[in-house]
Structure formats: structure tokens, C-alpha cells
Motif scaffolding. Structure first.
Motif, PDB file in Angstrom:
ATOM      1  N   LYS A   1      42.932  54.067  31.245  1.00 12.85           N
ATOM      2  CA  LYS A   1      41.495  53.798  31.136  1.00 12.85           C
ATOM      3  C   LYS A   1      40.852  53.597  32.503  1.00 12.85           C
ATOM      4  CE  LYS A   1      42.365  51.413  26.755  1.00 12.85           C
ATOM      5  NZ  LYS A   1      42.223  50.146  25.996  1.00 12.85           N
ATOM      6  N   LEU A   2      41.622  53.832  33.552  1.00 12.67           N
ATOM      7  CA  LEU A   2      41.177  53.515  34.903  1.00 12.67           C
ATOM      8  C   LEU A   2      40.154  54.524  35.418  1.00 12.67           C
ATOM      9  CD1 LEU A   2      41.868  51.364  37.067  1.00 12.67           C
ATOM     10  CD2 LEU A   2      43.446  53.011  38.056  1.00 12.67           C
ATOM     11  N   THR A   3      39.007  54.024  35.858  1.00 13.40           N
ATOM     12  CA  THR A   3      38.006  54.844  36.551  1.00 13.40           C
ATOM     13  C   THR A   3      37.853  54.357  37.981  1.00 13.40           C
ATOM     14  OG1 THR A   3      36.805  55.243  34.490  1.00 13.40           O
ATOM     15  CG2 THR A   3      35.630  55.673  36.539  1.00 13.40           C
ATOM     16  N   THR A   4      37.625  53.067  38.124  1.00 16.10           N
ATOM     17  CA  THR A   4      37.669  52.413  39.441  1.00 16.10           C
ATOM     18  C   THR A   4      38.380  51.082  39.251  1.00 16.10           C
ATOM     19  OG1 THR A   4      35.504  51.346  39.134  1.00 16.10           O
ATOM     20  CG2 THR A   4      35.544  53.481  40.281  1.00 16.10           C
ATOM     21  N   GLY A   5      39.252  50.753  40.169  1.00 13.96           N
ATOM     22  CA  GLY A   5      39.987  49.499  40.067  1.00 13.96           C
ATOM     23  C   GLY A   5      40.391  49.003  41.433  1.00 13.96           C
ATOM     24  N   THR A   6      40.833  47.754  41.485  1.00 15.67           N
ATOM     25  CA  THR A   6      41.276  47.183  42.750  1.00 15.67           C
ATOM     26  C   THR A   6      42.273  46.065  42.478  1.00 15.67           C
ATOM     27  OG1 THR A   6      40.508  46.322  44.897  1.00 15.67           O
ATOM     28  CG2 THR A   6      39.489  45.409  42.916  1.00 15.67           C
ATOM     29  N   VAL A   7      43.010  45.704  43.522  1.00 19.93           N
ATOM     30  CA  VAL A   7      44.001  44.635  43.428  1.00 19.93           C
ATOM     31  C   VAL A   7      43.669  43.553  44.441  1.00 19.93           C
ATOM     32  CG1 VAL A   7      46.438  44.014  43.599  1.00 19.93           C
ATOM     33  CG2 VAL A   7      45.794  46.259  42.710  1.00 19.93           C
ATOM     34  N   ALA A   8      43.613  42.305  43.989  1.00 17.67           N
ATOM     35  CA  ALA A   8      43.445  41.153  44.878  1.00 17.67           C
ATOM     36  C   ALA A   8      44.826  40.580  45.143  1.00 17.67           C
ATOM     37  CB  ALA A   8      42.534  40.109  44.234  1.00 17.67           C
ATOM     38  N   TRP A   9      45.235  40.561  46.414  1.00 19.58           N
ATOM     39  CA  TRP A   9      46.615  40.236  46.765  1.00 19.58           C
ATOM     40  C   TRP A   9      46.835  38.776  47.123  1.00 19.58           C
ATOM     41  CZ3 TRP A   9      50.168  43.964  46.022  1.00 19.58           C
ATOM     42  CH2 TRP A   9      49.741  45.304  45.999  1.00 19.58           C
ATOM     43  N   SER A  10      45.780  38.035  47.435  1.00 19.34           N
ATOM     44  CA  SER A  10      45.964  36.659  47.911  1.00 19.34           C
ATOM     45  C   SER A  10      46.620  35.785  46.855  1.00 19.34           C
ATOM     46  CB  SER A  10      44.621  36.059  48.324  1.00 19.34           C
ATOM     47  OG  SER A  10      44.161  36.633  49.533  1.00 19.34           O
ATOM     48  N   ASP A  11      47.023  34.585  47.287  1.00 24.28           N
ATOM     49  CA  ASP A  11      47.726  33.674  46.379  1.00 24.28           C
ATOM     50  C   ASP A  11      46.770  33.110  45.327  1.00 24.28           C
ATOM     51  OD1 ASP A  11      50.115  33.992  47.676  1.00 24.28           O
ATOM     52  OD2 ASP A  11      49.714  32.392  49.109  1.00 24.28           O
ATOM     53  N   PHE A  12      46.950  33.555  44.100  1.00 26.59           N
ATOM     54  CA  PHE A  12      46.203  33.014  42.979  1.00 26.59           C
ATOM     55  C   PHE A  12      47.163  32.194  42.118  1.00 26.59           C
ATOM     56  CE2 PHE A  12      43.563  36.521  44.310  1.00 26.59           C
ATOM     57  CZ  PHE A  12      42.270  36.089  44.075  1.00 26.59           C
TER      58      PHE A  12
END
Length: 316
Positions: free
Chosen positions: A86-97
Motif C-alpha cells: 500500500k506504500l506510496t510515500t513513506g519514511t522511517v524515523a530512526w531515533s530512540d523511541f
């Protein structure tokens, strides 16, 4: 695994589309750039890292602000998850969550396309979580940068609901670094081409400046940097364990090529109208994306010394 001819055809198609200033929607429809890294069983093209690196280099050549890099990294992170289809635009947040039950908290100040991506993935511990962006606990603010061709955002999550979509596969970070390095290699190649063409046209003392021996030496050094960067990316695309090597070399080489681009253009190289400053800004921004060369070198040295039987500690 694509053949050399197939990679050339892909490169040509993407370069042609980008030369026409095609929109993201057009690139997705005609070439399927958003679906390249999506597995075939989920409706994607199932492309490998070599194919993605070729496309990343083409986006880098023109300093495209379109979200290919962020979306491809998100697709790689999702791996075999049906969500990737279902991906059209996506991103990954890498910081410590941090995760507490079904909610996530944390802050990341430099998320690629973080304020516009439709799918936000968060790396928390060993897990990967999908966070719906249209909820009260999500705040996304555009982060102005010197490089106007790179869109970054601050993403803050405060008790945001999230769904675990799988484990965060460690090699994904290496794959992401390979794509950044590929983008850098493509950008520096174009910066070199522009500079080489200028030295053939600019005349001084009745001769093209490119005919002077001192200029030839500098251009030869830049050519070596461009070609070795391409080689590093090709090797790392086949073996992502070399990602840190590619990222370090491409980041440092791109900064050198961009700086020389300005120097060899003389006065025109520092004008707003000339693209030299854009390549210079992209070089310095990309150098710190997903870790600076110093950080990657520290990791490389720390992993290499024990294998060589050496201690990383100091002795008096």
C-alpha cells in the motif's frame, strides 16, 4: 538479479523521466519507483539493492526533492509485510523511541520527508511500528535546511498509537546507507560533468582553462573520486556489509568534488543562479545523513580490531 543491460535500461528510463521534470505520481505510474523495493507477492516489482542504487543515483544527479530515498528505505524496512503493497510515500524515523503497550513516545529531528510521508514507520528497540499520522499524538514540523532540495522534518510522538509491523532487520540500516551513498555518487558524477564541460568552454590567455596542466591534474583527481565512488556503491549494493565503506568514501568524495566544482568555476561558482552551491549544500547535508563519516569509521574500526586480535582499549 538484473543484467548490466537491464540496469542500463532502467537508468535510461529514470534519467529521461527526471529530465522532463516528471512528478512523483508520473514516476510511480510509468516506472513504478515507489514499488521497486516492494516484494512481488504484495504487488511490487521486487527489485534488489543494485536496481534501487541505480535509481537513487539518477535522483541524486538532478538533486531531486522527490521522496524516492525515504520511500525506498521504508519499503526495505517493511520487508515482507503486506503493508508494503500500500506504500506510496513513506519514511522511517530512526531515533530512540520508547514503546509502552500500543503507544510510542519520542523525538527525531531529522526525518526524511517526515512531514509529508503518508506512512510513518518508527524504529523502537528491535521492533518496527507503523504510526498513523492523522492522530493527536503525532506532531510533524518541516525543518528548514540550507539544502532546499532535501526535505527534513521534526517528528514528535506523545502517546501516539502504533502497530507493530515486524522486527527491525539490522541490515536495513546498511541498505539505507547504500542508497544514500548511491545518491551521493550520482550527484558527484553530475557535478563533475558540469565542471569538466565548463573547463572546456572557459578561456583564459587564449586557451581553454581545461588545457592547463594544473587544471588537468585537479580534474583527473576528481575523476578518480567519481569512479571509485561508483565502484564502492556497486560493491556495497551486492554486499551490504560494505555499506559503511561506501557511505564514508562517497560522503567525503562528494564534499571534495562539490568544493572543487565551486573553485574551478571561479566567480560564477558562488552565484545563486549557478547550481554549484546546490551540489555543495547537498554534499554536506548528505554527509551527515544516517551517520557522519567519523561515526561510520568509528564503527568500522571497532568491529575490525577484535577480528584482528587487537584490543580497542588503551594500556598505560
Amino acid at each position: 538479479m538484473s543484467t548490466a543491460e537491464e540496469l542500463d535500461a532502467l537508468r535510461s528510463s529514470v534519467r529521461t523521466a527526471l529530465s522532463r521534470d516528471a512528478s512523483w505520481d508520473v514516476l510511480c505510474e510509468q516506472i513504478g519507483v515507489a514499488a521497486l523495493a516492494v516484494p512481488e507477492q504484495h504487488g511490487g516489482l521486487g527489485a534488489g539493492l543494485p536496481e534501487l542504487a541505480v535509481v537513487a543515483a539518477e535522483f541524486g544527479r538532478v538533486l531531486s526533492p522527490l521522496p524516492f530515498l525515504s520511500t525506498s528505505i521504508a519499503a526495505l524496512a517493511l520487508a515482507d509485510s503486506p503493508l508494503s503493497g500500500k506504500l506510496t510515500t513513506g519514511t522511517v524515523a530512526w531515533s530512540d523511541f520508547t514503546v509502552s503497550g500500543s503507544t510510542v513516545d519520542g523525538l527525531d529531528r531529522y526525518v526524511l520527508d517526515g512531514d509529508s510521508a503518508e506512512l510513518l514507520l518508527v524504529a523502537a528497540g528491535s521492533g518496527l511500528y507503523a504510526v498513523p499520522v492523522d492522530q493527536p499524538g503525532v506532531r510533524r514540523d518541516h525543518s528548514p535546511t540550507m539544502d532546499e532540495t532535501r526535505r527534513l522534518a521534526t517528528v514528535e510522538l506523545c502517546g501516539a498509537s502504533a502497530e507493530r509491523v515486524g522486527d527491525l532487520d539490522p541490515p536495513v540500516y546498511d541498505q539505507a546507507c547504500v542508497l544514500v551513498a548511491a545518491e551521493e555518487a550520482g550527484a558527484m558524477a553530475r557535478a563533475f560533468e558540469i565542471t569538466l564541460e565548463y573547463t572546456k568552454q572557459r578561456r583564459q590567455f587564449g586557451r581553454a582553462i581545461g588545457s592547463f596542466q594544473a587544471i588537468k591534474h585537479r580534474l583527473a583527481d576528481l575523476y578518480v573520486l567519481v569512479e571509485t565512488a561508483r565502484s564502492c556503491v556497486a560493491a556495497a549494493a551486492e554486499d551490504p556489509s560494505l555499506a559503511a565503506v561506501a557511505k564514508v568514501h562517497c560522503s567525503e568524495a562528494f564534499s571534495t568534488v562539490a568544493a572543487e566544482m565551486i573553485q574551478l568555476h571561479g566567480g560564477i561558482g558562488i552565484t545563486w543562479e549557478h547550481p554549484a552551491h546546490r551540489y555543495f549544500k547537498r554534499a554536506h547535508g548528505s554527509g551527515f545523513l544516517l551517520g557522519s563519516p567519523r561515526e561510520h569509521l568509528r564503527t568500522m574500526v571497532g568491529s575490525a580490531l577484535p577480528r584482528a586480535g587487537w584490543s580497542t582499549g588503551y594500556r598505560c
